[in-house]
Design an enzyme around this catalytic site. Structure first.
Site, PDB file in Angstrom:
ATOM      1  N   ASN A   1      -6.800   4.972   7.783  1.00  0.00           N
ATOM      2  CA  ASN A   1      -6.217   3.608   7.842  1.00  0.00           C
ATOM      3  C   ASN A   1      -6.952   2.737   6.715  1.00  0.00           C
ATOM      4  O   ASN A   1      -8.006   3.342   6.308  1.00  0.00           O
ATOM      5  CB  ASN A   1      -6.595   2.970   9.288  1.00  0.00           C
ATOM      6  CG  ASN A   1      -6.211   1.296   9.237  1.00  0.00           C
ATOM      7  OD1 ASN A   1      -4.968   1.078   8.861  1.00  0.00           O
ATOM      8  ND2 ASN A   1      -7.215   0.696   9.877  1.00  0.00           N
TER       9      ASN A   1
ATOM     10  N   ASN B   1       0.898  -1.235  -0.101  1.00  0.00           N
ATOM     11  CA  ASN B   1      -0.014  -0.053  -0.118  1.00  0.00           C
ATOM     12  C   ASN B   1       0.794   1.212   0.065  1.00  0.00           C
ATOM     13  O   ASN B   1       0.484   2.210  -0.623  1.00  0.00           O
ATOM     14  CB  ASN B   1      -0.878  -0.228   1.307  1.00  0.00           C
ATOM     15  CG  ASN B   1      -2.273  -0.592   0.993  1.00  0.00           C
ATOM     16  OD1 ASN B   1      -3.347  -0.312   0.228  1.00  0.00           O
ATOM     17  ND2 ASN B   1      -2.311  -2.129   1.416  1.00  0.00           N
TER      18      ASN B   1
ATOM     19  N   LEU C   1       0.806  -2.284  12.741  1.00  0.00           N
ATOM     20  CA  LEU C   1       0.002  -3.269  13.788  1.00  0.00           C
ATOM     21  C   LEU C   1       0.058  -2.977  15.079  1.00  0.00           C
ATOM     22  O   LEU C   1       0.061  -3.863  15.931  1.00  0.00           O
ATOM     23  CB  LEU C   1       0.794  -4.695  13.278  1.00  0.00           C
ATOM     24  CG  LEU C   1       0.470  -5.344  12.048  1.00  0.00           C
ATOM     25  CD1 LEU C   1       1.091  -6.874  11.753  1.00  0.00           C
ATOM     26  CD2 LEU C   1      -1.063  -5.494  11.932  1.00  0.00           C
TER      27      LEU C   1
ATOM     28  N   HIS D   1      -8.509  -0.992   5.766  1.00  0.00           N
ATOM     29  CA  HIS D   1      -8.590  -2.264   6.239  1.00  0.00           C
ATOM     30  C   HIS D   1      -9.171  -3.174   5.292  1.00  0.00           C
ATOM     31  O   HIS D   1     -10.306  -2.856   4.370  1.00  0.00           O
ATOM     32  CB  HIS D   1      -9.878  -2.192   7.349  1.00  0.00           C
ATOM     33  CG  HIS D   1     -10.044  -3.342   8.239  1.00  0.00           C
ATOM     34  ND1 HIS D   1      -9.215  -3.854   9.027  1.00  0.00           N
ATOM     35  CD2 HIS D   1     -11.171  -4.088   8.073  1.00  0.00           C
ATOM     36  CE1 HIS D   1      -9.786  -5.074   9.499  1.00  0.00           C
ATOM     37  NE2 HIS D   1     -10.886  -5.272   8.824  1.00  0.00           N
TER      38      HIS D   1
HETATM   39  C1  GRF Z   1      -3.352  -4.656   3.730  1.00  0.00           C
HETATM   40  O1  GRF Z   1      -4.313  -5.763   3.660  1.00  0.00           O
HETATM   41  C2  GRF Z   1      -4.077  -3.692   4.768  1.00  0.00           C
HETATM   42  O2  GRF Z   1      -5.346  -3.497   4.246  1.00  0.00           O
HETATM   43  C3  GRF Z   1      -3.951  -4.222   6.191  1.00  0.00           C
HETATM   44  O3  GRF Z   1      -2.619  -4.932   6.243  1.00  0.00           O
HETATM   45  C4  GRF Z   1      -2.309  -5.082   4.597  1.00  0.00           C
HETATM   46  C5  GRF Z   1      -0.734  -4.294   4.448  1.00  0.00           C
HETATM   47  O4  GRF Z   1      -0.515  -4.724   3.468  1.00  0.00           O
HETATM   48  N1  GRF Z   1      -4.198  -3.062   7.171  1.00  0.00           N
HETATM   49  P1  GRF Z   1       0.885  -4.035   2.776  1.00  0.00           P
HETATM   50  O5  GRF Z   1       2.127  -4.053   3.856  1.00  0.00           O
HETATM   51  O6  GRF Z   1       0.523  -2.660   2.303  1.00  0.00           O
HETATM   52  O7  GRF Z   1       1.295  -4.844   1.437  1.00  0.00           O
END
Ligand code: GRF
Length: 215
Positions: free
Chosen positions: A112, A17, A95, A114
């Site tokens: 955020n 992301n 996290l 999700h």
């Molecule tokens: C994603 O699925 C996001 O929705 C969740 O954690 C994951 C993170 O993935 N909160 P990345 O580290 O962005 O690849």
């Protein structure tokens, strides 16, 4: 060109992301720049940040001498966000549960993502494959992703954008996650761009999306 929005990102994982946000900033698809990425662990997100030449800050959560409490840890996070004048904070696979001091400092300016359609399948313990497993166990036919403003309650803040994705016969948590992920990448950048344009108005639990300013 309008002044670019200064975005700080908090991440604990692979950082896809984050990568999408950095790429869309670089391509001019969002009028923003990532000014700092902070993580509580050494992770893919920090590697991607360094590769992009953006300040990467590892604040080690195991360093109890420096950060004996959650408050001390979050104060260090806040310090680094402020040092880079971050105007918006984006959590992208971060996290850690945050303290009121950090959440309040960025009230209405922290988002955020999700990987489910909130308010279903959110809250404590609902992260990573746990989310997708719970969706499959429930027998849902649709899942998706949600970008929301951050309140203290985990995954509980006002919804900005959502995207629905079908659950298919034979899906596993991995195949469902893989189908949802590209939608996350798209949706997060859209939400950041709306924020950058000043088009998100929070009213109680609702986020109104204001029309684009006429040229
Ligand atoms: C994603 O699925 C996001 O929705 C969740 O954690 C994951 C993170 O993935 N909160 P990345 O580290 O962005 O690849």
């Amino acid at each position: 060109m309008l002044k670019r929005l200064r975005v700080g990102v908090l991440a604990s994982g692979g950082g896809t992301n984050l990568q999408a946000i950095m790429d869309n900033c670089a391509a001019g698809r969002i009028n923003a720049e990532v000014v700092v990425v902070i993580s509580d662990v050494e992770c893919g997100a920090l590697e991607r940040t360094r590769k992009a030449g953006i300040p990467a800050e590892h604040i080690d959560r195991r360093d109890k001498k420096r950060y004996p409490t959650r408050e001390a840890f979050d104060r260090a996070v806040l310090e680094r966000l402020r040092a880079q004048d971050a105007e918006l904070v984006c959590l992208a696979g971060y996290l850690r549960v945050m303290t009121p001091e950090l959440v309040d400092a960025y009230a209405g300016r922290m988002m955020n993502i999700h990987p489910a359609l909130l308010p279903s399948f959110g809250g404590q313990g609902m992260w990573g494959h746990h989310v997708h497993q719970a969706v499959l166990d429930y027998g849902c036919k649709v899942s998706g992703c949600t970008v929301h403003f951050v309140w203290l309650e985990t995954d509980g803040g006002p919804v900005i954008l959502q995207s629905a994705v079908p659950v298919e016969e034979g899906d596993t948590p991995d195949t469902l996650a893989a189908r949802i992920l590209p939608h996350e990448h798209e949706l997060y950048s859209q939400a950041i761009q709306l924020f950058a344009e000043g088009r998100l108005k929070i009213e109680g639990r609702r986020v109104h999306i204001l029309p684009a300013a006429s040229q």
